[in-house]
Design a protein around this motif. Structure first.
Motif: not given
Length: 488
Positions: A304-308, A446-448
């Motif tokens: 999910y972090l990698f999506t950003e 994590l994405p935030l």
């Protein structure tokens, strides 16, 4: 697993004689105590004795359902970036509404659904969740306000917990213990593959249209899936046995035959104690549950972090926005390498059996022993083969690091989930509920923090922080072995 049915003894002995004569014809038999009816060995109507084609059809549908809903969860990041200008909101708020809200809903659903997932049958839950998921996607796409997004994404996340919690039960219904090793491995691989397919799907859809079309597409796919799920065969043995008993009642006219269903819905007090308090208690009082939950959650939340993080990194290599999402394919390729480790697992199991040694949960941690150092090494390699600090290295080197990252993430997820199940047995459902809760909440967070972290530290140092955390994971397998040796 044997589902049973209680016989209320008839005062007429002849009724029992009639029943005993009919039971073999129906593929059923009396239990040794004479008080229960159970499946006879080889009954073709029992899910584990279904034809291979039926097993494959059932499994393929539910695995695809898990794969697609997982893909839509990570697809939210691209939609969030595209919707910022339409709603005139900050990027962090948009990510929260499209991604974090979905995962918060999934966390809540993961706590509520497991105690009831055995009660209503598999098919009803799959059909209902897919149909409502489709409607929620329509709400997201058609309601011209941010409130529609928040409500729709929360409902989608809440419903996505159904395939996540029920698919393992369906696999257990249909396959024996040896077959389940491979089926669960394939299911885990496709579920994690959904994590990396989501950003690719959303990037290509949004690039040529509007973010709303991503959710119209999701509504169409899940709507078609709902129709296909109507053709699914119910696999819960206790419910199927209840149907067998109902047929026997009609044939024998023995109205006192009643199905004994072990899958009873808990009352409110039991629900609060088992579904809410027990997972939280295990999380904060059991070192194994706490450690497994945190490590597994961080591993999956990395995607999910990698999506950003990945798109801007590869745009700095000179990729177009569409091309910048394609490195997710490398992570997906790494997921498939886990099949090789499963072959190694089977050799270890065979070796223990050959020498008459009991197989302990720690004996199944091979994938974690391998995956933890590979994850750390892959993240360190990725961190220092990308711009801006290292501008002159080919992007292919970093892609190799992503392949290794995909392999290790899948190993950590698969192995630690199985380790938790083997270690806690009757409390495994509560342990897995704790793991799912931590994973969903961390994936929501994590994405935030990824965008601010990348802005302040830069890509190289931000990924290095993740690599340092992964390096700490390498001490966990020896820790588990020591716990086993010292018996605590």
């Amino acid at each position: 697993m044997k589902a049973t049915a209680t016989i209320i003894k008839s005062p007429e002995e002849s009724e029992k004689d009639v029943l005993l004569a009919l039971l073999p014809e129906y593929g059923l038999k009396l239990a040794p105590d004479g008080l229960h009816i159970q499946w006879a060995m080889g009954n073709g109507r029992h899910p584990r004795n279904w034809r291979l084609g039926r097993k494959v059809y059932n499994t393929a549908l539910i695995v695809f359902m898990e794969f697609f809903t997982t893909a839509i969860s990570t697809a939210g990041s691209t939609a969030a970036n595209n919707a910022v200008h339409e709603f005139h909101i900050q990027k962090e708020l948009s990510i929260f509404c499209f991604v974090s809200v979905y995962l918060i809903g999934q966390a809540i659903g993961g706590v509520i659904f497991p105690p009831y997932s055995e009660v209503f049958g598999r098919k009803k839950l799959y059909v209902a969740s897919s149909a409502l998921y489709s409607l929620a996607c329509i709400v997201i796409a058609s309601v011209p306000s941010l409130a529609g997004v928040v409500v729709g994404r929360f409902v989608c996340g809440f419903l996505s917990a159904i395939p996540t919690t029920v698919v393992v039960g369906s696999i257990e219904d249909i396959f024996n213990s040896r077959e389940r090793v491979w089926v669960i491995c394939i299911w885990t691989m496709f579920a994690n593959l959904g994590l990396v397919v989501g950003p690719i799907l959303s990037t290509f859809v949004v690039a040529d249209s509007n973010w709303r079309w991503l959710f119209y597409l999701a509504a169409i796919v899940t709507g078609i899936l709902t129709l296909l799920l109507l053709t699914l065969h119910e696999s819960r043995p206790s419910l199927l046995l209840a149907q067998e008993v109902a047929t026997l009642r009609k044939v024998t006219k023995i109205n006192t035959l009643e199905g004994l269903n072990p899958d009873k819905a808990p009352d409110l007090r039991t629900f609060v104690r088992i579904a809410l308090f027990r997972p939280i208690r295990l999380l904060f009082t059991e070192l194994i549950v706490c450690t497994v939950s945190i490590v597994s959650a961080i591993a999956i939340a990395l995607v999910y972090l990698f999506t950003e993080a990945l798109p801007p990194i590869y745009e700095s290599f000179g990729f177009t926005p569409k091309q910048a999402c394609l490195p997710f394919i490398a992570i997906g390729l790494g997921l498939t390498l886990g099949l090789l480790t499963r072959c190694l697992d089977l050799r270890i199991i065979a070796h223990h059996r050959h020498h008459g040694r009991p197989l302990l949960p720690e004996d199944k941690l091979t994938g974690f022993w391998i995956g933890a150092p590979i994850l750390a090494g892959a993240l360190w390699l990725f961190a220092w083969t990308i711009p801006p600090a290292v501008p002159n290295i080919s992007w292919l080197v970093s892609v190799v690091a992503l392949v290794l990252t995909g392999y290790s993430l899948n190993e950590i997820d698969y192995v630690l989930g199985g380790y938790l199940t083997d270690s806690y047995l009757s409390y495994a459902a509560s342990g897995l509920a704790a793991l799912s809760l931590v994973r969903a909440l961390l994936s929501a967070a994590l994405p935030l923090i990824s965008a601010p972290m990348l802005d302040r530290l830069g890509a190289n140092f931000a990924i290095s922080v993740l690599a340092a955390i992964a390096t700490v994971f390498c001490v966990v397998p020896p820790l588990f072995s020591r716990i086993d040796e010292e018996g605590y």
